[in-house]
Structure formats: structure tokens, C-alpha cells
Design an enzyme around this catalytic site. Structure first.
Site, PDB file in Angstrom:
ATOM      1  N   ASP A 333       5.579  -7.502  -3.333  1.00  0.00           N
ATOM      2  CA  ASP A 333       4.955  -6.547  -2.414  1.00  0.00           C
ATOM      3  C   ASP A 333       6.094  -5.948  -1.597  1.00  0.00           C
ATOM      4  O   ASP A 333       6.630  -6.599  -0.700  1.00  0.00           O
ATOM      5  CB  ASP A 333       3.947  -7.245  -1.499  1.00  0.00           C
ATOM      6  CG  ASP A 333       3.163  -6.277  -0.621  1.00  0.00           C
ATOM      7  OD1 ASP A 333       3.687  -5.174  -0.347  1.00  0.00           O
ATOM      8  OD2 ASP A 333       2.044  -6.604  -0.212  1.00  0.00           O
ATOM      9  N   HIS A 334       6.489  -4.710  -1.926  1.00  0.00           N
ATOM     10  CA  HIS A 334       7.714  -4.164  -1.330  1.00  0.00           C
ATOM     11  C   HIS A 334       7.625  -4.019   0.184  1.00  0.00           C
ATOM     12  O   HIS A 334       8.648  -3.943   0.860  1.00  0.00           O
ATOM     13  CB  HIS A 334       8.067  -2.816  -1.980  1.00  0.00           C
ATOM     14  CG  HIS A 334       7.217  -1.670  -1.531  1.00  0.00           C
ATOM     15  ND1 HIS A 334       6.055  -1.316  -2.170  1.00  0.00           N
ATOM     16  CD2 HIS A 334       7.362  -0.800  -0.505  1.00  0.00           C
ATOM     17  CE1 HIS A 334       5.522  -0.273  -1.557  1.00  0.00           C
ATOM     18  NE2 HIS A 334       6.296   0.061  -0.551  1.00  0.00           N
ATOM     19  N   HIS A 396      -0.592  -4.576   0.787  1.00  0.00           N
ATOM     20  CA  HIS A 396       0.392  -4.323   1.850  1.00  0.00           C
ATOM     21  C   HIS A 396      -0.141  -4.683   3.236  1.00  0.00           C
ATOM     22  O   HIS A 396       0.475  -5.438   3.989  1.00  0.00           O
ATOM     23  CB  HIS A 396       0.798  -2.846   1.860  1.00  0.00           C
ATOM     24  CG  HIS A 396       1.444  -2.382   0.599  1.00  0.00           C
ATOM     25  ND1 HIS A 396       2.193  -3.201  -0.205  1.00  0.00           N
ATOM     26  CD2 HIS A 396       1.454  -1.166   0.003  1.00  0.00           C
ATOM     27  CE1 HIS A 396       2.645  -2.517  -1.243  1.00  0.00           C
ATOM     28  NE2 HIS A 396       2.202  -1.283  -1.140  1.00  0.00           N
TER      29      HIS A 396
END
Length: 645
Positions: A333-334, A396
Site C-alpha cells: 500500500d504505497h 489507503h
């Protein structure tokens, strides 16, 4: 020590000059020393069918460097151009700015010495004039950057990217890997194998990758010759992901890398593909035994979306676990790779002034906003199936909620931190179908004006169904049933075609219990800006000058650019973490499961198109360029409003 004493002596002598004689100027970081670069150990070449195309290990430009991007010894893109002008020119320029003194006569300019030990901030603060003069002379760098060094480096490994010719690989992964390699964090015994369904030779893939690096906005400024050296690390294999042939080719590549990697077959497999291919690729790697760790570590990174709903997420987890152990699986999950998201934990748990206030006794509510000014940008096929809840909220933003609400971990390690995040997610009250209309709002943008230009509505975007009911905006009120947060609502919103691109976490405190001053007092706010203008701000009230007790809001603002360092790409951070085996910033299986449980009620209610909810026939219900549907403002209740961003 002798060098440090000499540096102090220079600084002290320079400080004798009158302060008024020297204007404060910004000094560019001097060119870093190259003495720290170490030659890689020679390696034997492995006899194989592709031995002729496997050159000797390519040395990265900053091999074995432990310097953070932007710290002394590493220059940002803005500073690199200045550093190449030559030390002689830099010395002449510094001489022109430095007042004449016994220590630095006009014909002997003070040279910048990036390799010398830095004065500590405490030493600089001991005599501010010394610090100013030393900065002007180029003898010390930004004290905020002192000690900004890292020593983590993975073992020699092969990065295997499935979907190497796709959009994510082109825009994010290749630039991130190049940045790590150019900073010397991947060593020389490292190579990349791209895997795809498109027929392509090694040379064609190398051309493709270099062209991607040259055109991407994410790419660090290349050092002379670095692209040519990086090109030598790239290889390509193609085939049908459902057949074993392509995995046999990958296995051969790993065997050939064994000698160059010191007898180890370490490999990181990155699934940068559509979700429908996660299962066949994982099973294909398993059939060839490529998950086996007897001859080196093996890990797999799985991109989002991780499932489409709770049932599909659980099925994907079960499928992965037939091949991989949970510690081998890295669900990326950037957002968790962003510096400012990580700084949320650092500021909260690293400072005694914040944690005592981080509870229901002092906090009125918390707002988490993710706003995008863009539309679909060619992603209609994906977005029509996902919508804003699956695209942003479930992954996110639920991760950000967990980090904000979690209890202090017992230790700063992967398991302890993820344990506390799971506890926070479990405490979030589930939203049954019948309550969705009370605590959640969805929307879809229509035509409007953004930055003075007309933009189309969602249904007018290319490849979108004219009657589409896909939501592009969501606002939800979360309630947490635990001792710390009982009665403190978490308001989360995300949407497309809003006035600006911004992501922020705002802790909004309660008003003072007694109104001693005339007029209404605003609430104090501690805000974490994740993007843009990354930083932290604190809003409070202060008396204005004059004889009357009039208060006004003021803001203390810290911006990350005070460190003088480039913020690392989230993908760079996460790729390096995966290679060194640090899973702290990767959601665990139970985290993903809990997040899906929380949003399932909303998805079921809206997919059912019950008459009590906003129906697709009511779309669009907000104008492009506005802050979303009016119903989102009412969600906050009496006496609260969304922050103006």
C-alpha cells in the site's frame, strides 16, 4: 578530531567579522567526496545457456553508500547541477561572499569540504555568528541534515517484475528501483528480470525501460553514465502466465544469478498485473518451487486491489497461503511508504506533549481528507469496477485511520505495530445496511469548472457508461468503541474532481471549557499534510497587539523541506523494506480482512440500490471543482465543518 578542531578554529575566526558586514545567504551543498565509494568484490561467472549475456556485476554510482537522499554526501536534483561546476569555481564564489580575515585572506579562499566532519547543531547554536559564517563559507551543511544516514542494504538479489511493460512498472517501479540503485542501496550484485505477455527481446526491454526512465517525472536526475550501467542489469522473459514455460525461464535466470549473488538465490517477485492474474502467477511460481527458501530468501509483493470484497479477499489469501507462508507475502500500500504518514507515529510517540492529549478527553473529532483534482486519466476500465470505496477507502484511508487510532506499540517492529493497527480496526463499529444512510454519503461528479477550465462529468468521460452509478466521492463517519476514542468521531472523505489535490489528517481539539475572551474561540488543530507541501502545522489562538483582549488564529508550521532533503518515493522505501525483510509498512492478512469487514455494509447497501440511499438516477450530485455533495457537510453535525484546504 584534528579536522574537527581545525574546522572549529576557522569558524571562530570567521565569527570575528561584524554581523552587519555579511548578509545571510543560502549556500548550496558542496560536491560530495567520492572516497567512500568501494569497489565491489569480483564474482565468478556461472556457466549457463545465457552466460554470454551476463556481464560482470555492474557497480552502482554510489555503491555501499549509507547516506540518505538529500543528506551530506547525497545531492538533490536541484543541487546536482551546481555540484558539477567544479570545486575551483565553487571556491572562488565562496571567496567573493566571505569577508577578508586572517583565517581566509582574499587570495586563499575557504574551500568547501563536504567530507569533513560536520559541526553538530549544538555547536552551531553555541555561537550563531560562527554558524552563519561557516554556512556562508561552505564549511558546514544544513544542521537539520546532520546524522541523516542509513545503513540498511539488502543481500544480493534478483527483482522479478510480472507485468514489467505495464503502466505501474513504467511510471513507478522502474524509477524507484533506479533511484535505489543509483544511491548505492542495492549494491552491484543485483539484477532485474521483467516478465510479461508481450513478446520482446532483452534489448527491446532495455530500450523500453531506459525510455521510461527518461520520460518519468519520478526518476532521480541520472548521474553521468548511470543509465548505461543500469541498462546492463535488465533482462526480459515472456510467455503465458497460465503455462509453466515462463516460470521455467525465470527459474533459469535465478540459477544464472547464483554465482554473481555469492551462491544465494534471493528473489523478490512483484505482481504488477491485473488482480485476475495474482492467483495464476502465484500458483505458477509454486509449481516450479520458486517459493522455496532453502537456497535464499523468496518474497512476493501483491499490488492492490486485494480482493473486490470480503469473500474474494479471503479467497485470495487462502490461495496465496497454499504456496507462500504469511511472512513471505507483502501486500503493498504505497500510502504507507509516504514520509508524512510514517511521521504521524514519530510525532505522536516520540514527543511527550502530544500523546497525553491524544484521546477523548481533549479531541473533539478527527478529519481525514484525500482530495484529487483529476478525473479518470484513462483508467475508466478499472474505475468503473472499483469506484472510490474499493479504490481508496478500503485500503489507503483505512490504513491511515488505523495509524491515527492505534495504541502505542510494545516495540517499534513489524509485529508489534501491526498488532495495534488490527486492534484499532477491530474496535471500529461495523455499519449495518440499515445505518449506511446515517453515517455515509456517496456522490458522482458532474460537469464543472476547475482552474478556469471546463471539465466533463464522470458519465461524459471516455469509456464510461452514460448511466453509470459508480461513486467518485465518499464521506463516512467512523465510531470507535474503545476506552481512548469512545464518542470521538473519525470523519473520512475522498473524491475526484475536487478543487485541489491534497491529503491531510487533522486532529481537531475541543474548545476551552470557559469563554474568558469576547467572541467565539476556534478549536486548536494539529494537521499532518501528507501531500502536497508535506509537513505538520498547529493552529491555536493568540492575542493581537493592542489594549483590547482580541484573539486571532495563528499557525505554527513545519515543512519537510526544512531538512533540505528530497522526499523518497514511497515505492523506493517499500521496495527496499521488502528486500531487507521489514514488513512494518505492509498490511497483514488480518488487517486486510478487518478493513473489508468495515466497508462491506456500505458496498452491500449501495450495490442493492435500496430506495433509501442515493441512487444512480440521482447522479451527478456534485459539480466538478466543488468539495462534494451537500449531504457530506451535514454528516459532521451541529457545530462542526470540514476544514478549508
Amino acid at each position: 578530531m584534528a579536522a574537527k578542531k581545525d574546522l572549529k578554529g576557522k569558524a571562530a575566526k570567521l565569527g570575528k567579522a561584524k554581523p552587519s558586514a555579511v548578509p545571510v545567504q543560502t549556500v548550496k551543498t558542496a560536491k560530495p567526496s567520492t572516497k567512500a565509494a568501494a569497489k565491489p568484490a569480483p564474482s565468478k561467472s556461472a556457466p549457463s545457456r545465457k552466460a554470454s549475456k551476463k556481464p560482470a556485476p555492474v557497480t552502482s554510482p554510489a555503491i555501499e553508500s549509507d547516506v540518505l537522499p538529500g543528506a551530506a554526501g547525497h545531492q538533490s536534483a536541484a543541487a546536482k547541477g551546481a555540484a558539477t561546476k567544479g570545486s575551483a569555481k565553487a571556491s572562488t564564489k565562496n571567496a567573493a561572499k566571505t569577508p577578508a580575515s586572517k583565517a581566509a585572506p582574499a587570495n586563499k579562499p575557504v574551500k568547501a569540504k563536504a567530507a569533513d566532519p560536520l559541526l553538530t547543531p549544538a555547536e552551531a547554536a553555541g555561537n550563531p555568528q560562527d554558524a552563519v559564517q561557516s554556512l556562508l563559507a561552505g564549511d558546514i551543511t544544513n544542521p537539520f541534515r546532520s546524522g541523516m544516514r542509513r545503513s540498511r542494504a539488502p543481500e544480493p538479489a534478483t527483482l522479478v517484475i510480472f507485468g514489467a511493460t505495464g503502466d505501474l512498472s513504467r511510471r513507478k517501479l522502474l524509477p524507484a528501483v533506479f533511484g535505489l540503485w543509483q544511491d548505492g542501496l542495492l549494491g552491484s550484485a543485483f539484477n532485474i528480470v521483467g516478465v510479461g505477455r508481450q513478446e520482446m527481446t532483452d534489448e527491446q526491454f532495455k530500450d523500453y525501460a531506459i525510455e521510461a526512465l527518461n520520460t518519468s517525472r519520478e526518476t532521480d536526475t541520472p548521474q553521468p553514465g548511470s543509465l548505461e550501467k543500469f541498462r546492463e542489469l535488465l533482462y526480459y522473459e515472456f510467455g503465458d502466465f497460465a503455462a509453466d514455460e515462463v516460470y521455467e525461464k525465470v527459474k533459469t535466470q535465478l540459477d544464472e544469478a547464483e554465482d554473481a549473488h555469492g551462491g544465494r538465490k534471493n528473489a523478490l517477485f512483484y505482481l504488477s498485473t491485473p488482480p485476475s492474474l495474482f492467483e495464476p502467477i502465484s500458483n505458477g511460481l509454486g509449481r516450479l518451487g520458486l517459493q522455496d527458501q532453502s537456497e535464499g530468501w523468496r518474497r512476493i509483493i501483491v499490488e492492490k486491489p486485494f480482493g473486490r470484497d470480503l469473500a474474494s479477499a479471503r479467497h485470495l489469501n487462502d490461495t496465496l497461503h497454499t504456496v507462500w507462508n504469511e511472512p513471505q507475502v507483502y501486500r503493498i500500500d504505497h500510502y504507507l511508504g509516504k514520509e508524512t504518514v510514517q511521521n504521524l507515529m514519530a510525532i505522536r510517540f516520540g514527543n511527550a506533549i502530544f500523546e497525553p492529549l491524544w484521546n477523548r478527553a481533549y479531541v473533539d473529532h478527527i478529519q481525514i481528507t484525500n482530495a484529487e483534482d483529476l478525473g479518470l486519466e484513462g483508467r475508466a476500465g478499472y474505475y468503473e469496477e472499483a469506484g472510490v470505496v474499493r479504490d481508496m477507502l478500503q485500503n489507503h484511508l483505512m490504513q491511515v485511520v488505523a495509524l491515527t487510532a492505534m495504541e502505542p506499540p510494545a516495540a517499534f517492529d513489524a509485529d508489534a505495530i501491526r498488532d495495534e493497527k488490527v486492534k484499532a480496526l477491530r474496535a471500529i463499529r461495523r455499519i449495518p445496511i440499515e445505518r449506511v444512510s446515517e453515517v455515509a454519503v456517496r456522490g458522482q461528479y458532474g460537469p464543472g469548472t476547475l482552474d478556469g477550465e471546463h471539465v466533463p462529468g464522470y458519465r461524459e468521460e471516455p469509456n464510461v457508461t452514460p448511466e453509470s452509478g459508480t461513486p467518485t466521492y465518499v464521506a463516512v463517519k467512523y465510531e470507535i468503541d474503545n476506552w481512548r476514542w469512545q464518542g470521538v468521531p473519525f470523519f473520512v472523505r475522498s473524491g475526484k474532481r475536487l478543487p485541489k489535490k491534497v491529503t491531510e489528517i487533522a486532529v481537531v481539539f475541543k474548545r476551552p471549557p470557559l469563554g474568558l475572551f469576547p467572541g467565539g474561540l476556534e478549536r486548536n488543530v494539529l494537521a499532518f499534510r501528507i501531500q502536497p507541501d508535506e509537513g505538520v502545522s498547529l493552529k491555536f489562538s493568540s492575542k493581537t497587539p493592542g489594549q483590547e483582549n482580541v484573539l486571532r488564529e495563528v499557525v505554527m508550521d513545519f515543512r519537510y523541506d526544512a531538512f533540505g532533503a528530497q522526499l523518497e518515493s514511497p515505492y523506493s522505501r517499500l521496495l527496499l523494506d521488502a528486500m531487507v525483510g521489514d514488513a512494518t509498512l505492509f498490511p497483514r492478512e488480518d488487517e486486510v480482512d478487518q478493513a473489508w469487514q468495515i466497508v462491506s455494509g456500505m458496498l452491500e447497501a449501495w450495490d442493492a440500490a435500496s430506495p433509501q440511499y442515493v441512487k444512480p438516477s440521482d447522479f451527478p450530485n456534485y459539480t466538478a471543482g466543488s468539495w462534494g455533495p451537500d449531504a457530506a457537510d451535514k454528516l459532521l453535525g451541529e457545530g462542526r465543518r470540514w476544514r478549508r484546504l
